[in-house]
Design a protein around this motif. Structure first.
Motif, PDB file in Angstrom:
ATOM      1  N   UNK A  72      -1.314 -11.503   7.908  1.00 33.06           N
ATOM      2  CA  UNK A  72      -2.443 -10.573   7.960  1.00 33.06           C
ATOM      3  C   UNK A  72      -3.001 -10.408   6.554  1.00 33.06           C
ATOM      4  N   UNK A  73      -4.183 -10.956   6.319  1.00 34.77           N
ATOM      5  CA  UNK A  73      -4.763 -10.926   4.972  1.00 34.77           C
ATOM      6  C   UNK A  73      -4.965  -9.500   4.464  1.00 34.77           C
ATOM      7  N   UNK A  74      -5.228  -8.548   5.353  1.00 36.98           N
ATOM      8  CA  UNK A  74      -5.435  -7.166   4.928  1.00 36.98           C
ATOM      9  C   UNK A  74      -4.118  -6.445   4.660  1.00 36.98           C
ATOM     10  N   UNK A  98      -0.626  -3.215  -2.509  1.00 40.46           N
ATOM     11  CA  UNK A  98      -1.504  -4.028  -1.653  1.00 40.46           C
ATOM     12  C   UNK A  98      -2.496  -4.855  -2.463  1.00 40.46           C
ATOM     13  N   UNK A  99      -2.828  -6.008  -1.921  1.00 37.86           N
ATOM     14  CA  UNK A  99      -3.832  -6.865  -2.551  1.00 37.86           C
ATOM     15  C   UNK A  99      -5.239  -6.346  -2.287  1.00 37.86           C
ATOM     16  N   UNK A 100      -5.444  -5.720  -1.129  1.00 37.84           N
ATOM     17  CA  UNK A 100      -6.780  -5.255  -0.720  1.00 37.84           C
ATOM     18  C   UNK A 100      -6.745  -3.756  -0.488  1.00 37.84           C
ATOM     19  N   UNK A 118      -3.963  -1.106   5.568  1.00 40.60           N
ATOM     20  CA  UNK A 118      -3.058  -0.611   6.600  1.00 40.60           C
ATOM     21  C   UNK A 118      -1.777  -0.029   6.003  1.00 40.60           C
ATOM     22  N   UNK A 119      -1.525  -0.249   4.715  1.00 45.28           N
ATOM     23  CA  UNK A 119      -0.271   0.194   4.117  1.00 45.28           C
ATOM     24  C   UNK A 119      -0.214   1.701   3.895  1.00 45.28           C
ATOM     25  N   UNK A 120      -1.329   2.377   3.771  1.00 44.80           N
ATOM     26  CA  UNK A 120      -1.300   3.816   3.535  1.00 44.80           C
ATOM     27  C   UNK A 120      -1.001   4.583   4.830  1.00 44.80           C
ATOM     28  N   UNK A 123      -0.489   1.410  -6.406  1.00 46.69           N
ATOM     29  CA  UNK A 123       0.706   1.336  -5.564  1.00 46.69           C
ATOM     30  C   UNK A 123       0.667   2.388  -4.459  1.00 46.69           C
ATOM     31  N   UNK A 124       1.406   2.137  -3.408  1.00 49.49           N
ATOM     32  CA  UNK A 124       1.758   3.164  -2.419  1.00 49.49           C
ATOM     33  C   UNK A 124       3.263   3.311  -2.551  1.00 49.49           C
TER      34      UNK A 124
END
Length: 135
Positions: free
Chosen positions: A52-54, A89-91, A96-98, A108-109
């Motif tokens: 998943x690129x995102x 995350x890269x993006x 979606x990481x937050x 960072x998260x």
């Protein structure tokens, strides 16, 4: 011009490989259960980031692994653990990481937590079979 920039970022991040230096290591030869869980979690992060690129990560750090002792009787042959970790995350445009938990700190998260259910495979490695933000 923007399309070329985005494409070059995709190529850059697809070439990056994670290394096992980001996991907590002990000073003995045999892996502890916590270390095996970290390796399984690392493999899960790599798959998520690859597919998943995102969800692509440029860095991460596993902070700690807590093994849950009070496993329900139906899950006795499985291991349940809580992994606390940081991701970069890269993006950030679509991230979606937050979601779920964690705190944003610069790029960072931090202090994210995931509960993972793992099962031993025939080769002795642990595989994550379920993951979420609560048990």
């Amino acid at each position: 011009m923007v399309i070329i920039f985005v494409f070059s970022l995709i190529i850059k991040y697809n070439k990056e490989e994670y290394v096992y230096n980001n996991i907590i290591k002990s000073f003995h030869n045999e892996q502890t259960l916590e270390e095996k869980i970290q390796v399984a979690f690392l493999n899960e992060l790599k798959e998520t980031s690859k597919n998943d690129i995102y969800a692509k990560l440029t860095d991460f750090k596993i902070l700690k692994v807590d093994i849950i002792d009070n496993v329900p009787e139906a899950e006795q042959n499985k291991i349940i653990a809580c992994v606390t970790y940081n991701v970069k995350p890269a993006w950030w445009a679509v991230n979606t990481w937050i979601a779920g938990n964690g705190k944003k700190q610069k790029s960072w998260i931090i202090e994210k937590q995931a509960y993972v259910k793992l099962q031993y495979q025939n080769n002795g490695e642990l595989l994550i079979i379920d993951m979420g933000t609560s048990i």
